[in-house]
Design an enzyme around this catalytic site. Structure first.
Site, PDB file in Angstrom:
ATOM      1  N   HIS A   1       3.191   7.845   5.328  1.00  0.00           N
ATOM      2  CA  HIS A   1       1.930   8.497   5.706  1.00  0.00           C
ATOM      3  C   HIS A   1       1.115   7.771   6.774  1.00  0.00           C
ATOM      4  O   HIS A   1       0.310   8.400   7.464  1.00  0.00           O
ATOM      5  CB  HIS A   1       1.065   8.797   4.461  1.00  0.00           C
ATOM      6  CG  HIS A   1       0.312   7.613   3.924  1.00  0.00           C
ATOM      7  ND1 HIS A   1       0.861   6.728   3.032  1.00  0.00           N
ATOM      8  CD2 HIS A   1      -0.941   7.159   4.157  1.00  0.00           C
ATOM      9  CE1 HIS A   1      -0.039   5.796   2.728  1.00  0.00           C
ATOM     10  NE2 HIS A   1      -1.136   6.035   3.410  1.00  0.00           N
ATOM     11  N   ASP A   2       1.322   6.462   6.947  1.00  0.00           N
ATOM     12  CA  ASP A   2       0.565   5.741   7.975  1.00  0.00           C
ATOM     13  C   ASP A   2       1.389   5.406   9.219  1.00  0.00           C
ATOM     14  O   ASP A   2       0.899   4.712  10.115  1.00  0.00           O
ATOM     15  CB  ASP A   2      -0.018   4.446   7.386  1.00  0.00           C
ATOM     16  CG  ASP A   2      -1.261   4.708   6.519  1.00  0.00           C
ATOM     17  OD1 ASP A   2      -2.020   5.641   6.837  1.00  0.00           O
ATOM     18  OD2 ASP A   2      -1.455   3.971   5.524  1.00  0.00           O
TER      19      ASP A   2
ATOM     20  N   GLU B   1      -0.085   6.998  12.477  1.00  0.00           N
ATOM     21  CA  GLU B   1      -1.409   6.441  12.769  1.00  0.00           C
ATOM     22  C   GLU B   1      -1.339   4.989  13.246  1.00  0.00           C
ATOM     23  O   GLU B   1      -2.046   4.592  14.168  1.00  0.00           O
ATOM     24  CB  GLU B   1      -2.264   6.517  11.495  1.00  0.00           C
ATOM     25  CG  GLU B   1      -3.740   6.267  11.719  1.00  0.00           C
ATOM     26  CD  GLU B   1      -4.543   6.608  10.466  1.00  0.00           C
ATOM     27  OE1 GLU B   1      -4.571   7.800  10.102  1.00  0.00           O
ATOM     28  OE2 GLU B   1      -5.114   5.695   9.854  1.00  0.00           O
ATOM     29  N   ASP B   2      -0.500   4.191  12.619  1.00  0.00           N
ATOM     30  CA  ASP B   2      -0.549   2.740  12.827  1.00  0.00           C
ATOM     31  C   ASP B   2       0.654   2.133  13.532  1.00  0.00           C
ATOM     32  O   ASP B   2       0.656   0.929  13.811  1.00  0.00           O
ATOM     33  CB  ASP B   2      -0.691   2.013  11.473  1.00  0.00           C
ATOM     34  CG  ASP B   2      -1.997   2.341  10.774  1.00  0.00           C
ATOM     35  OD1 ASP B   2      -2.951   2.751  11.458  1.00  0.00           O
ATOM     36  OD2 ASP B   2      -2.053   2.206   9.533  1.00  0.00           O
TER      37      ASP B   2
ATOM     38  N   HIS C   1       0.841  -1.209   0.000  1.00  0.00           N
ATOM     39  CA  HIS C   1       0.000   0.000   0.000  1.00  0.00           C
ATOM     40  C   HIS C   1       0.872   1.253   0.000  1.00  0.00           C
ATOM     41  O   HIS C   1       0.628   2.194  -0.759  1.00  0.00           O
ATOM     42  CB  HIS C   1      -0.925  -0.038   1.212  1.00  0.00           C
ATOM     43  CG  HIS C   1      -1.591   1.272   1.520  1.00  0.00           C
ATOM     44  ND1 HIS C   1      -2.446   1.903   0.629  1.00  0.00           N
ATOM     45  CD2 HIS C   1      -1.526   2.095   2.605  1.00  0.00           C
ATOM     46  CE1 HIS C   1      -2.871   3.047   1.161  1.00  0.00           C
ATOM     47  NE2 HIS C   1      -2.329   3.186   2.350  1.00  0.00           N
TER      48      HIS C   1
HETATM   49 ZN    ZN Z   1      -2.793   4.738   3.793  1.00  0.00          ZN
END
Ligand code: ZN
Length: 179
Positions: A61-62, A65-66, A35
């Site tokens: 980008h994640d 967040e993750d 991804h």
């Molecule tokens: Zn993403």
């Protein structure tokens, strides 16, 4: 500070390490890194590779967040702009999913131009992942639901890059034809 290809490859390397062992939703549980590679590559292609920080932010980008990654860490390694872009596209995971999605739609028009590009690339990749061969009824519902959500977010992100806008529209068409 790193620049150009060094910046991008360091970002890819950190993203691969931080998301190690994670699988993405849809498309046969691909590794999560697929991804991130797709998003980074969409951004690079749409801008003809002129903005290394944008592509680095695509890889990362994640991460906030993750994974256990902070803005401070990203700023120290990749600079303030990359860190700010990642934070701009980071959802508040303490909110329930419906509110998170609603917030994305409301906030989209107020994002910086580069953050809007990351948002569109992210939505393209997430829709594509939901279009495998034969959809189960649940997958079909999820695709319908996600495309509607993505269209609402992207409505607030259009007009920065014509290539990415067109890529999104083509992806939505592809999704609709898979239904
Ligand atoms: Zn993403």
């Amino acid at each position: 500070m790193l620049f150009g290809l060094r910046l991008v490859s360091e970002a890819a390397d950190l993203a691969a390490r931080r998301h190690n062992g994670m699988a993405r939703k849809g498309r046969g549980s691909e590794p999560y890194i697929n991804h991130l590679a797709e998003v980074a590559n969409l951004l690079s292609a749409a801008t003809d590779g002129v903005d290394a920080e944008l592509v680095a932010a695509g890889w990362l980008h994640d991460t906030v967040e993750d994974t256990p990654t902070t803005r401070k860490e990203l700023a120290a390694r990749f600079g303030a702009r990359v860190a700010a872009l990642v934070v701009e596209v980071t959802d508040d995971m303490t909110l329930p999913k419906t509110e998170r999605r609603q917030k994305q739609v409301v906030d989209a028009p107020h994002k910086s131009p580069s953050a809007k590009l990351i948002k569109i690339a992210d939505k393209i990749s997430n829709i594509r992942a939901r279009i495998p061969g034969d959809l189960t009824p649940e997958e079909r519902d999820d695709l319908v639901d996600y495309v509607a959500f993505a269209e609402s977010v992207v409505a607030g992100c259009r007009g920065v890059n014509a290539i990415l806008d067109r890529e999104f529209d083509d992806t939505v068409k592809l999704a609709r034809s898979a239904l």
